[in-house]
Design a protein around this motif. Sequence first.
Motif, PDB file in Angstrom:
ATOM      1  N   LEU A 100      21.762 -16.225 -35.460  1.00  0.00           N
ATOM      2  CA  LEU A 100      21.563 -15.982 -36.888  1.00  0.00           C
ATOM      3  C   LEU A 100      22.116 -17.209 -37.605  1.00  0.00           C
ATOM      4  CD1 LEU A 100      20.801 -14.144 -39.289  1.00  0.00           C
ATOM      5  CD2 LEU A 100      23.137 -13.246 -39.208  1.00  0.00           C
ATOM      6  N   VAL A 109      13.572 -18.324 -34.502  1.00  0.00           N
ATOM      7  CA  VAL A 109      13.322 -19.342 -35.535  1.00  0.00           C
ATOM      8  C   VAL A 109      14.528 -20.253 -35.700  1.00  0.00           C
ATOM      9  CG1 VAL A 109      12.759 -19.712 -37.975  1.00  0.00           C
ATOM     10  CG2 VAL A 109      11.713 -17.820 -36.718  1.00  0.00           C
ATOM     11  N   GLU A 166       9.986 -20.541 -47.024  1.00  0.00           N
ATOM     12  CA  GLU A 166       9.863 -19.086 -47.152  1.00  0.00           C
ATOM     13  C   GLU A 166       8.909 -18.514 -46.111  1.00  0.00           C
ATOM     14  OE1 GLU A 166      10.768 -18.465 -51.927  1.00  0.00           O
ATOM     15  OE2 GLU A 166       8.717 -18.800 -51.234  1.00  0.00           O
ATOM     16  N   THR A 172      10.846 -19.069 -42.449  1.00  0.00           N
ATOM     17  CA  THR A 172      12.182 -18.519 -42.193  1.00  0.00           C
ATOM     18  C   THR A 172      12.288 -17.082 -42.668  1.00  0.00           C
ATOM     19  OG1 THR A 172      13.145 -19.227 -44.305  1.00  0.00           O
ATOM     20  CG2 THR A 172      13.133 -20.838 -42.511  1.00  0.00           C
ATOM     21  N   GLU A 173      13.453 -16.523 -42.435  1.00  0.00           N
ATOM     22  CA  GLU A 173      13.699 -15.128 -42.803  1.00  0.00           C
ATOM     23  C   GLU A 173      13.924 -14.961 -44.302  1.00  0.00           C
ATOM     24  OE1 GLU A 173      14.153 -11.087 -42.184  1.00  0.00           O
ATOM     25  OE2 GLU A 173      13.451 -12.638 -40.826  1.00  0.00           O
ATOM     26  N   GLN A 174      14.647 -15.906 -44.901  1.00  0.00           N
ATOM     27  CA  GLN A 174      15.005 -15.732 -46.302  1.00  0.00           C
ATOM     28  C   GLN A 174      15.407 -17.068 -46.913  1.00  0.00           C
ATOM     29  OE1 GLN A 174      17.833 -12.522 -46.998  1.00  0.00           O
ATOM     30  NE2 GLN A 174      18.751 -13.663 -48.675  1.00  0.00           N
ATOM     31  N   GLN A 192      18.096 -18.775 -44.481  1.00  0.00           N
ATOM     32  CA  GLN A 192      18.530 -17.947 -43.352  1.00  0.00           C
ATOM     33  C   GLN A 192      17.493 -17.992 -42.244  1.00  0.00           C
ATOM     34  OE1 GLN A 192      20.549 -14.032 -43.866  1.00  0.00           O
ATOM     35  NE2 GLN A 192      18.798 -13.199 -42.785  1.00  0.00           N
ATOM     36  N   PHE A 193      17.967 -18.269 -41.034  1.00  0.00           N
ATOM     37  CA  PHE A 193      17.117 -18.295 -39.851  1.00  0.00           C
ATOM     38  C   PHE A 193      17.492 -17.125 -38.949  1.00  0.00           C
ATOM     39  CE2 PHE A 193      17.567 -22.595 -41.352  1.00  0.00           C
ATOM     40  CZ  PHE A 193      16.280 -23.117 -41.286  1.00  0.00           C
ATOM     41  N   LYS A 194      16.511 -16.394 -38.512  1.00  0.00           N
ATOM     42  CA  LYS A 194      16.772 -15.209 -37.710  1.00  0.00           C
ATOM     43  C   LYS A 194      16.076 -15.314 -36.358  1.00  0.00           C
ATOM     44  CE  LYS A 194      16.187 -10.164 -37.949  1.00  0.00           C
ATOM     45  NZ  LYS A 194      15.652  -9.058 -38.750  1.00  0.00           N
ATOM     46  N   GLU A 199      21.054  -6.518 -37.549  1.00  0.00           N
ATOM     47  CA  GLU A 199      20.324  -6.260 -38.784  1.00  0.00           C
ATOM     48  C   GLU A 199      21.267  -6.120 -39.970  1.00  0.00           C
ATOM     49  OE1 GLU A 199      17.106  -6.484 -39.242  1.00  0.00           O
ATOM     50  OE2 GLU A 199      16.942  -7.019 -37.124  1.00  0.00           O
ATOM     51  N   ALA A 250      22.268  -9.593 -40.877  1.00  0.00           N
ATOM     52  CA  ALA A 250      21.153 -10.351 -41.444  1.00  0.00           C
ATOM     53  C   ALA A 250      20.718  -9.822 -42.806  1.00  0.00           C
ATOM     54  CB  ALA A 250      19.971 -10.340 -40.480  1.00  0.00           C
ATOM     55  N   HIS A 251      20.803  -8.497 -42.991  1.00  0.00           N
ATOM     56  CA  HIS A 251      20.311  -7.880 -44.232  1.00  0.00           C
ATOM     57  C   HIS A 251      21.283  -6.824 -44.760  1.00  0.00           C
ATOM     58  CE1 HIS A 251      16.495  -9.867 -43.544  1.00  0.00           C
ATOM     59  NE2 HIS A 251      16.452  -9.350 -42.334  1.00  0.00           N
TER      60      HIS A 251
END
Length: 358
Positions: free
Chosen positions: A323, A291, A345, A348-350, A286-288, A248, A251-252
């Motif tokens: 990731l 995905v 959007e 995907t994650e971002q 970004q793919f998490k 996490e 990723a963030h």
Amino acid sequence: MKGAFLIVKGHVEGLGERGDAMIRVENLVKEYKTKKGIIIGVDHVNVTIEKGEVFGIVGYSGAGKSSFIRCLNLLETPSNGEIYIDGVGLTSLSKQELRAARLKIGMIFQHFYLISAKTVAENIAFALKAANHPRKEINDRVHELLEMVGLADKAEVYPAQLSGGQKQRVGIARALANNPSVLLCDEATSALDPSTTKSILKLLKKINKELGITIVLITHEMEVVKEICDRVAVMQDGKFVEEGPVYEVFAHPQEELTKHFISSVLQFDLPAAIVEHCAGTIVKIQFKGAVAGEGVISDMLQQFNVKGNFLHGKIEYIQDIPLGIFIMELQGSSSAVADAISYLEKRTEQVEVIRDAA
């Protein structure tokens, strides 16, 4: 069973009183008095580390990492706060009780600190002799530990004859001698080359999984955190400025310092010349998790009247979870590009628009 005697010998009254938390730190402060005044090494840190967890602490030199980890076994006496290891409050123990508690806390160092005049076997045995174990049991345990760290053929060799990686393996074996519940790693790989670092991290991961030992590891390299840690804290000016599961945090990331550390692993700065030659909209995607394995981009290109040009991309596996981050140029009408981005959007994650062609 070999080594079982050490668990009994190293037992401390009260172990396991506080549930699943192996380490609990409450309001920890460490101050140093200097001629120029008081310097704060650790500034009111609170953290709980679970049994069997690999917990990383990353930060630059002077952030307070070494001060913090040395407080965990009271090599440094805290100025304030409480430290519990497997339910035992260390700061309230007598000297004799603290010596017994320390048998359950192994520690390895950046510079190894092996005794040059003693063989590999004698260096490992030293920790067992200090705990007053019988010679026969010591010999059996030393042999067991040498097998574990891959140095069974180096028992009679002296430290000067070893490589840096082999010296650190001796340090790990010595730290494990009394079957600790916790292993503290103070920049354990900083003096090693990248290939040797990977082998040492692989060994530590094996020790963690097979023996269930809780590991606290401090480093200034985010690559080390990615390879081995379950959770990570980013330390600055004596404080934990960000903390969470490694995946996490990657990723963030919330703090600029954290983002800077992560950029050393996930570097995605495009050269200005590349950007200047792109006529379309540039997006970072970004793919998490699962995905990352799906054909999101190919689906997007098929559904919308846009052309895609990959500029950069990478998939990292953190705790075996993918990731992915990709940078690409999208060309087409403004409405088609907007629809494509909206689709990305949702899937995907971002999605971040780095440059809008409009």
